[in-house]
Design a protein around this motif. Structure first.
Motif, PDB file in Angstrom:
ATOM      1  N   ILE A  43     133.825  58.439-163.854  1.00 46.44           N
ATOM      2  CA  ILE A  43     133.610  59.528-162.907  1.00 46.44           C
ATOM      3  C   ILE A  43     133.624  60.842-163.682  1.00 46.44           C
ATOM      4  O   ILE A  43     134.508  61.083-164.510  1.00 46.44           O
ATOM      5  N   HIS A  44     132.605  61.652-163.421  1.00 47.82           N
ATOM      6  CA  HIS A  44     132.425  62.891-164.168  1.00 47.82           C
ATOM      7  C   HIS A  44     132.282  64.061-163.190  1.00 47.82           C
ATOM      8  O   HIS A  44     131.522  63.963-162.211  1.00 47.82           O
ATOM      9  N   PRO A  45     132.971  65.185-163.437  1.00 46.76           N
ATOM     10  CA  PRO A  45     132.967  66.296-162.477  1.00 46.76           C
ATOM     11  C   PRO A  45     131.782  67.244-162.614  1.00 46.76           C
ATOM     12  O   PRO A  45     131.942  68.450-162.783  1.00 46.76           O
ATOM     13  N   SER A  46     130.582  66.705-162.551  1.00 50.00           N
ATOM     14  CA  SER A  46     129.375  67.536-162.451  1.00 50.00           C
ATOM     15  C   SER A  46     128.248  66.690-161.887  1.00 50.00           C
ATOM     16  O   SER A  46     128.354  65.465-161.796  1.00 50.00           O
ATOM     17  N   LEU A  47     127.155  67.371-161.506  1.00 46.94           N
ATOM     18  CA  LEU A  47     125.960  66.663-161.065  1.00 46.94           C
ATOM     19  C   LEU A  47     125.130  66.327-162.299  1.00 46.94           C
ATOM     20  O   LEU A  47     124.270  67.085-162.721  1.00 46.94           O
ATOM     21  N   LEU A  48     125.437  65.191-162.886  1.00 47.91           N
ATOM     22  CA  LEU A  48     124.680  64.780-164.068  1.00 47.91           C
ATOM     23  C   LEU A  48     123.200  64.644-163.723  1.00 47.91           C
ATOM     24  O   LEU A  48     122.853  64.270-162.599  1.00 47.91           O
ATOM     25  N   PRO A  49     122.312  64.968-164.679  1.00 45.59           N
ATOM     26  CA  PRO A  49     122.565  65.229-166.092  1.00 45.59           C
ATOM     27  C   PRO A  49     123.011  66.649-166.438  1.00 45.59           C
ATOM     28  O   PRO A  49     123.142  66.970-167.620  1.00 45.59           O
ATOM     29  N   SER A  50     123.253  67.517-165.456  1.00 45.25           N
ATOM     30  CA  SER A  50     123.743  68.861-165.754  1.00 45.25           C
ATOM     31  C   SER A  50     125.216  68.819-166.171  1.00 45.25           C
ATOM     32  O   SER A  50     126.011  68.070-165.598  1.00 45.25           O
ATOM     33  N   PHE A  51     125.542  69.598-167.156  1.00 48.66           N
ATOM     34  CA  PHE A  51     126.910  69.832-167.595  1.00 48.66           C
ATOM     35  C   PHE A  51     127.681  68.562-167.963  1.00 48.66           C
ATOM     36  O   PHE A  51     128.693  68.228-167.348  1.00 48.66           O
ATOM     37  N   PRO A  52     127.215  67.824-168.953  1.00 45.67           N
ATOM     38  CA  PRO A  52     128.037  66.740-169.505  1.00 45.67           C
ATOM     39  C   PRO A  52     129.190  67.339-170.312  1.00 45.67           C
ATOM     40  O   PRO A  52     129.206  68.536-170.604  1.00 45.67           O
ATOM     41  N   GLY A  53     130.150  66.506-170.657  1.00 46.38           N
ATOM     42  CA  GLY A  53     131.250  66.974-171.505  1.00 46.38           C
ATOM     43  C   GLY A  53     132.396  67.550-170.690  1.00 46.38           C
ATOM     44  O   GLY A  53     132.666  67.130-169.571  1.00 46.38           O
ATOM     45  N   TYR A  54     133.063  68.556-171.269  1.00 48.11           N
ATOM     46  CA  TYR A  54     134.311  69.077-170.707  1.00 48.11           C
ATOM     47  C   TYR A  54     134.110  70.438-170.032  1.00 48.11           C
ATOM     48  O   TYR A  54     133.126  71.123-170.272  1.00 48.11           O
ATOM     49  N   GLY A  55     135.072  70.828-169.189  1.00 48.72           N
ATOM     50  CA  GLY A  55     135.050  72.146-168.568  1.00 48.72           C
ATOM     51  C   GLY A  55     133.847  72.384-167.700  1.00 48.72           C
ATOM     52  O   GLY A  55     133.283  73.477-167.674  1.00 48.72           O
ATOM     53  N   THR A  56     133.465  71.393-166.936  1.00 52.32           N
ATOM     54  CA  THR A  56     132.167  71.423-166.257  1.00 52.32           C
ATOM     55  C   THR A  56     132.089  72.471-165.148  1.00 52.32           C
ATOM     56  O   THR A  56     131.060  73.121-164.982  1.00 52.32           O
ATOM     57  N   THR A  57     133.161  72.616-164.374  1.00 53.19           N
ATOM     58  CA  THR A  57     133.118  73.599-163.281  1.00 53.19           C
ATOM     59  C   THR A  57     133.004  75.011-163.833  1.00 53.19           C
ATOM     60  O   THR A  57     132.199  75.824-163.346  1.00 53.19           O
ATOM     61  N   ILE A 112     126.702  60.339-174.166  1.00 55.68           N
ATOM     62  CA  ILE A 112     127.763  61.025-173.436  1.00 55.68           C
ATOM     63  C   ILE A 112     127.321  61.346-172.015  1.00 55.68           C
ATOM     64  O   ILE A 112     126.303  62.020-171.820  1.00 55.68           O
ATOM     65  N   ASP A 113     128.088  60.846-171.029  1.00 55.49           N
ATOM     66  CA  ASP A 113     127.827  61.142-169.611  1.00 55.49           C
ATOM     67  C   ASP A 113     126.346  60.946-169.263  1.00 55.49           C
ATOM     68  O   ASP A 113     125.706  61.804-168.673  1.00 55.49           O
ATOM     69  N   HIS A 114     125.843  59.763-169.573  1.00 51.61           N
ATOM     70  CA  HIS A 114     124.401  59.516-169.532  1.00 51.61           C
ATOM     71  C   HIS A 114     124.007  58.273-168.746  1.00 51.61           C
ATOM     72  O   HIS A 114     122.885  58.181-168.252  1.00 51.61           O
TER      73      HIS A 114
END
Length: 226
Positions: free
Chosen positions: A107-121, A143-145
């Motif tokens: 689970i990743h806190p962004s609307l992938l593929p936008s903002f992969p990685g850390y500190g997404t908000t 990564i987050d893909h």
């Protein structure tokens, strides 16, 4: 019954939501087996509460990302794990991605593929985005893909602070996590290339899409305050 292990290296809030849902019978056909952290973390406190096995697989003790991933794979095989749910800060690589293809849910806190990685908000706010969101997806070599299971969308209000936004996002992440695991463990998911199909799900819904809209999950989250 499917055996699940949790990769959880932070506060463990999302993992706790899932474990409570299993305990309450909201999620069935699941046996929680273990929780793996890459360091000493609050996540490990869940092990004694829910009678599962705690593991620390220290990232810095491994000579490479692949060795770290192999150490986790060894645990999975030893415990006959069927599926893993991840809120990990670490990237997996190597054999585990082949052995557990489309069985590692992140689970990743962004609307992938936008903002992969850390500190997404914070990234989304700085970028001037009008929406933030969260994504459950299968882990692959990038990564987050990996193939997306479900997503949730949240409008950004410039007058809100980061903590308020993240709290709203957290509630959406809870629903994503429970619905993705329910779908997997009840054999509703099919994957073809990058496209994930959830049988019986509604595909024109907001804020979560697709959604199973299950009364037991909705009722559980309405009263769950962790």
């Amino acid at each position: 019954m499917l055996r699940v292990s949790f990769l959880s290296s932070g506060s463990g809030y999302t993992t706790a939501t899932i474990l409570h849902a299993i305990q309450k019978g909201v999620l069935t056909n699941i046996i929680p087996v273990s929780i793996i952290s890459d360091r000493e973390s609050k996540s490990l406190d869940l092990a004694s509460k829910f009678h599962i096995i705690p593991h620390v697989v220290n990232y810095h003790d491994a000579s490479s990302r692949e060795e770290f991933s192999d150490n986790i794979l060894h645990i999975f095989k030893k415990e006959s794990i069927d599926v893993s749910f991840s809120t990990f800060d670490r990237i997996l690589s190597g054999k585990i991605l082949h052995s557990y293809k489309n069985r590692l849910i992140n689970i990743h806190p962004s609307l992938l593929p936008s903002f992969p990685g850390y500190g997404t908000t914070a990234q989304a706010i700085k970028y001037g985005s009008k929406f933030i969101g969260a994504t459950c997806h299968f882990i692959d070599a990038e990564i987050d893909h990996g193939p997306i299971i479900n997503q949730a969308i949240l409008p950004l209000n410039d007058n809100e602070n980061l903590d308020s936004i993240n709290q709203k996002l957290y509630k959406l992440k809870q629903q994503l996590a429970l619905e993705s695991l329910y779908a997997f463990c009840t054999n509703l998911i099919t994957v073809k290339d990058r496209y994930v199909k959830i049988k019986t799900a509604q595909y024109d819904s907001l804020p979560v899409n697709p959604t199973l809209n299950l009364p037991q999950i909705i009722d559980f989250l309405r009263t769950y305050d962790k």
